[in-house]
Scaffold this motif. Structure first.
Motif, PDB file in Angstrom:
ATOM      1  N   ASP A 108       0.830  -1.201   0.000  1.00 37.38           N
ATOM      2  CA  ASP A 108       0.000   0.000   0.000  1.00 37.38           C
ATOM      3  C   ASP A 108       0.866   1.254   0.000  1.00 37.38           C
ATOM      4  OD1 ASP A 108      -2.401   1.522   0.155  1.00 37.38           O
ATOM      5  OD2 ASP A 108      -2.046   1.785   2.298  1.00 37.38           O
ATOM      6  N   SER A 125       1.142   4.055  -2.793  1.00 38.56           N
ATOM      7  CA  SER A 125       0.941   5.477  -2.510  1.00 38.56           C
ATOM      8  C   SER A 125       2.042   6.305  -3.148  1.00 38.56           C
ATOM      9  CB  SER A 125       0.922   5.731  -1.004  1.00 38.56           C
ATOM     10  OG  SER A 125      -0.199   5.123  -0.435  1.00 38.56           O
ATOM     11  N   ASP A 153     -12.082   3.968   4.158  1.00 38.19           N
ATOM     12  CA  ASP A 153     -11.362   4.176   2.904  1.00 38.19           C
ATOM     13  C   ASP A 153     -12.329   4.095   1.726  1.00 38.19           C
ATOM     14  OD1 ASP A 153      -9.369   3.998   4.733  1.00 38.19           O
ATOM     15  OD2 ASP A 153      -8.469   2.180   3.947  1.00 38.19           O
ATOM     16  N   HIS A 207     -11.042   4.873  -1.502  1.00 31.30           N
ATOM     17  CA  HIS A 207     -10.135   4.511  -2.604  1.00 31.30           C
ATOM     18  C   HIS A 207     -10.476   5.195  -3.926  1.00 31.30           C
ATOM     19  CE1 HIS A 207      -8.215   1.596  -0.039  1.00 31.30           C
ATOM     20  NE2 HIS A 207      -9.380   1.064   0.241  1.00 31.30           N
ATOM     21  N   ASP A 267      -6.745   6.925   2.621  1.00 32.01           N
ATOM     22  CA  ASP A 267      -6.941   6.121   1.402  1.00 32.01           C
ATOM     23  C   ASP A 267      -8.188   6.561   0.644  1.00 32.01           C
ATOM     24  OD1 ASP A 267      -4.671   4.718   1.743  1.00 32.01           O
ATOM     25  OD2 ASP A 267      -5.596   2.888   2.445  1.00 32.01           O
ATOM     26  N   PHE A 268      -8.324   7.872   0.458  1.00 33.23           N
ATOM     27  CA  PHE A 268      -9.508   8.307  -0.272  1.00 33.23           C
ATOM     28  C   PHE A 268      -9.234   8.586  -1.745  1.00 33.23           C
ATOM     29  CE2 PHE A 268      -8.167  12.705   0.088  1.00 33.23           C
ATOM     30  CZ  PHE A 268      -7.580  12.779   1.342  1.00 33.23           C
TER      31      PHE A 268
END
Length: 199
Positions: free
Chosen positions: A49, A53, A161, A163, A190-191
């Motif tokens: 993750d 990112s 989240d 995502h 985590d948007f």
């Protein structure tokens, strides 16, 4: 002296105790192995993750570079003014029936923008560039972790989240209302990444 019957009984007890002990040790070992497996799996997912990112940040930088090049191309080839600071000189195509931005984004602009996306339509490039630029300014000024003070008459919605799933975000806003001075939202992170329909 111990009788043969007592010896047989002790032998059965020792065997039973040995079986119980073996079962308990096996259960503890399985539990430890399971915990170790899930800890390792969780760490691997977290590392992946974080890597994604970083990759996403690189992709955003590339996207901004592409937008800058596209902006220059539009200015040179079409003679359209695309400077987001000078929206009054931009004339959208005649077929465009969406929101028009003149300066700071207002709540009514956001409502119109949401309606536009719900209809499956897109913003013309200069407007999209302007919205992204304004969002980038807000994000640059904002802390990663914020303290939220909700007034007594206010409402707070905590979101997990999303995502980058715009449809999910619009669903939340439809059911809980748009953010305002009395309607607060907290997103746990985590948007903007990983969603199959992520924006």
């Amino acid at each position: 002296m111990t009788s043969p019957g007592r010896l047989r009984q002790l032998d059965h007890e020792i065997r039973a105790a040995s079986l119980i002990q073996r079962f308990v040790r096996r259960t503890i070992a399985k539990r430890k192995a399971t915990d170790l497996f899930w800890t390792h799996a969780w760490n691997e997912l977290d590392i992946a993750d974080e890597f994604e990112s970083v990759t996403t940040e690189d992709e955003v930088d590339k996207l901004l570079q592409i937008l800058q090049r596209r902006k220059a191309e539009l200015q040179l080839t079409k003679g359209i003014v695309t400077d987001p600071d000078d929206q009054n000189k931009f004339t959208p195509p005649e077929s465009y029936a969406g929101p028009h931005f003149r300066g700071a984004l207002l709540e009514s602009d956001i409502v119109d923008l949401i309606s536009l996306y719900k209809e499956g339509k897109q913003l013309p490039y200069p407007y999209a560039y302007y919205v992204v630029s304004e969002c980038a300014k807000v994000c640059a000024r904002s802390d990663n972790i914020c303290t939220v003070h909700v007034p007594i008459a206010g409402r707070l919605t905590v979101c997990g989240d999303i995502h980058g799933q715009l449809a999910d975000l619009l669903f939340i806003f439809t059911h809980n209302g748009l953010p305002s001075r009395t309607n607060y939202y907290v997103f746990n992170g985590d948007f903007v990444d990983r969603g199959p329909h992520g924006v």
